[in-house]
Design an enzyme around this catalytic site. Structure first.
Site, PDB file in Angstrom:
ATOM      1  N   CYS A   1     -47.444 -30.982 -55.428  1.00  0.00           N
ATOM      2  CA  CYS A   1     -48.097 -32.021 -56.231  1.00  0.00           C
ATOM      3  C   CYS A   1     -49.525 -31.670 -56.633  1.00  0.00           C
ATOM      4  O   CYS A   1     -49.974 -32.072 -57.709  1.00  0.00           O
ATOM      5  CB  CYS A   1     -48.009 -33.355 -55.507  1.00  0.00           C
ATOM      6  SG  CYS A   1     -46.288 -33.936 -55.458  1.00  0.00           S
TER       7      CYS A   1
ATOM      8  N   LYS B   1     -46.047 -42.332 -58.340  1.00  0.00           N
ATOM      9  CA  LYS B   1     -45.214 -41.379 -59.093  1.00  0.00           C
ATOM     10  C   LYS B   1     -43.940 -41.068 -58.320  1.00  0.00           C
ATOM     11  O   LYS B   1     -43.859 -41.340 -57.123  1.00  0.00           O
ATOM     12  CB  LYS B   1     -46.014 -40.100 -59.340  1.00  0.00           C
ATOM     13  CG  LYS B   1     -46.430 -39.446 -58.041  1.00  0.00           C
ATOM     14  CD  LYS B   1     -47.347 -38.273 -58.272  1.00  0.00           C
ATOM     15  CE  LYS B   1     -47.707 -37.604 -56.971  1.00  0.00           C
ATOM     16  NZ  LYS B   1     -46.554 -37.136 -56.177  1.00  0.00           N
TER      17      LYS B   1
ATOM     18  N   ASP C   1     -51.621 -37.626 -52.740  1.00  0.00           N
ATOM     19  CA  ASP C   1     -50.562 -37.836 -51.739  1.00  0.00           C
ATOM     20  C   ASP C   1     -50.991 -37.646 -50.274  1.00  0.00           C
ATOM     21  O   ASP C   1     -50.263 -37.013 -49.485  1.00  0.00           O
ATOM     22  CB  ASP C   1     -49.358 -36.913 -52.033  1.00  0.00           C
ATOM     23  CG  ASP C   1     -48.753 -37.152 -53.403  1.00  0.00           C
ATOM     24  OD1 ASP C   1     -49.333 -37.916 -54.199  1.00  0.00           O
ATOM     25  OD2 ASP C   1     -47.699 -36.560 -53.701  1.00  0.00           O
TER      26      ASP C   1
HETATM   27  C1  VGL Z   1     -44.548 -33.307 -52.574  1.00  0.00           C
HETATM   28  C2  VGL Z   1     -42.583 -32.279 -51.988  1.00  0.00           C
HETATM   29  C3  VGL Z   1     -41.881 -33.405 -52.298  1.00  0.00           C
HETATM   30  C4  VGL Z   1     -46.047 -33.236 -52.683  1.00  0.00           C
HETATM   31  C5  VGL Z   1     -43.853 -34.438 -52.917  1.00  0.00           C
HETATM   32  O1  VGL Z   1     -46.714 -34.289 -52.594  1.00  0.00           O
HETATM   33  O2  VGL Z   1     -46.584 -32.119 -52.846  1.00  0.00           O
HETATM   34  N1  VGL Z   1     -43.911 -32.227 -52.122  1.00  0.00           N
HETATM   35  N2  VGL Z   1     -42.520 -34.481 -52.764  1.00  0.00           N
END
Ligand code: VGL
Ligand code: ZN
Length: 180
Positions: free
Chosen positions: A128, A87, A9
Site C-alpha cells: 500500500c 479503501k 494503514d
Molecule cells: C496491504 C496486503 C494486503 C497493505 C493491504 O496495507 O500494504 N498489504 N492488504
C-alpha cells in the site's frame, strides 16, 4: 508549498499479533508520532474490506470493516488526522492505493487544499505504501517516502528493496525522519 503527511494503514491487523502482522510493524508508530506536528495536513488510510472480498484469495482475511483489526494501532496519535480514507471496500477491489479510497476522492482533497508535497509513511512498504507513492507521482505531487517510518510484508525476501527502488526510479524522494 503545502505539505501533507499520509499515514498508510497503521492498523492492528498489520501489526505484530494481527491477522496480517508485518514484522516490526508497530515500530513505525513512535516515528510517525514524532513527525506528525510538522505538516499542514495529516491524512490516514485504512484497509476496510468486506468479509467476502476476493482480496482474501491472496491474503488471510484482515482489516474487515468495523472490526478491531481495522482500527488504528492504539499508540498512534490520531488527533491530528484531518481526513480518514477507506479503501479496499468493494468485494472485487484490492484497493492497495490511498488514491483508490471510496469514501472521498483523495486527489480532489489534495488539489482543493493546494497541497503540493505528499510525505508517505506506514504499512506496508511493498504494497500500500508503494501503490500510494506511485499514484501520487503519476498525479503530479512531489512525493516523499519516509524510510524509517515504513515496514514491508516481504512475501519474498528483498521485496522491500525492490519496492524502494521502484519508488525511487519513478521519482519519489526517499528520506529519513531526521532529514525532515
Ligand atoms: C496491504 C496486503 C494486503 C497493505 C493491504 O496495507 O500494504 N498489504 N492488504
Ligand atoms: Zn488488504
Amino acid at each position: 508549498m503545502k505539505k501533507a503527511l499520509l499515514i498508510v494503514d497503521v492498523q492492528n491487523d498489520f501489526c505484530p499479533g494481527g491477522a496480517l502482522g508485518v514484522k516490526e510493524g508497530d515500530q513505525v508508530v513512535p516515528v510517525i508520532n514524532s513527525i506528525i506536528d510538522r505538516f499542514d495536513f495529516v491524512i490516514s488510510s485504512q484497509d476496510w474490506h468486506p468479509e467476502g472480498s476476493v482480496h482474501f484469495e491472496k491474503w488471510p482475511p484482515h482489516c474487515i470493516a468495523h472490526t478491531r483489526g481495522a482500527d488504528f494501532h492504539p499508540g498512534l496519535k490520531t488527533e491530528k488526522i484531518g481526513l480518514k480514507l477507506r479503501k479496499g471496500t468493494a468485494d472485487k477491489d484490492d484497493g492497495y492505493s490511498a488514491f483508490e479510497a471510496t469514501n472521498v476522492s483523495f486527489s480532489d482533497f489534495l488539489r482543493d487544499n493546494k497541497i503540493t508535497d505528499l510525505y508517505i509513511c506506514g504499512l506496508a512498504t511493498d504494497y500500500c505504501v508503494k501503490a500510494s507513492a506511485l499514484d501520487a507521482i503519476n498525479q503530479g505531487f512531489h512525493t516523499f517516502v519516509i524510510t524509517d517510518a515504513i515496514k514491508p510484508v516481504n512475501v519474498n525476501p528483498g521485496d522491500d528493496k525492490k519496492a524502494l527502488d521502484e519508488m525511487y526510479q519513478n521519482g519519489c524522494v526517499l528520506l529519513e525522519s531526521d532529514d525532515l
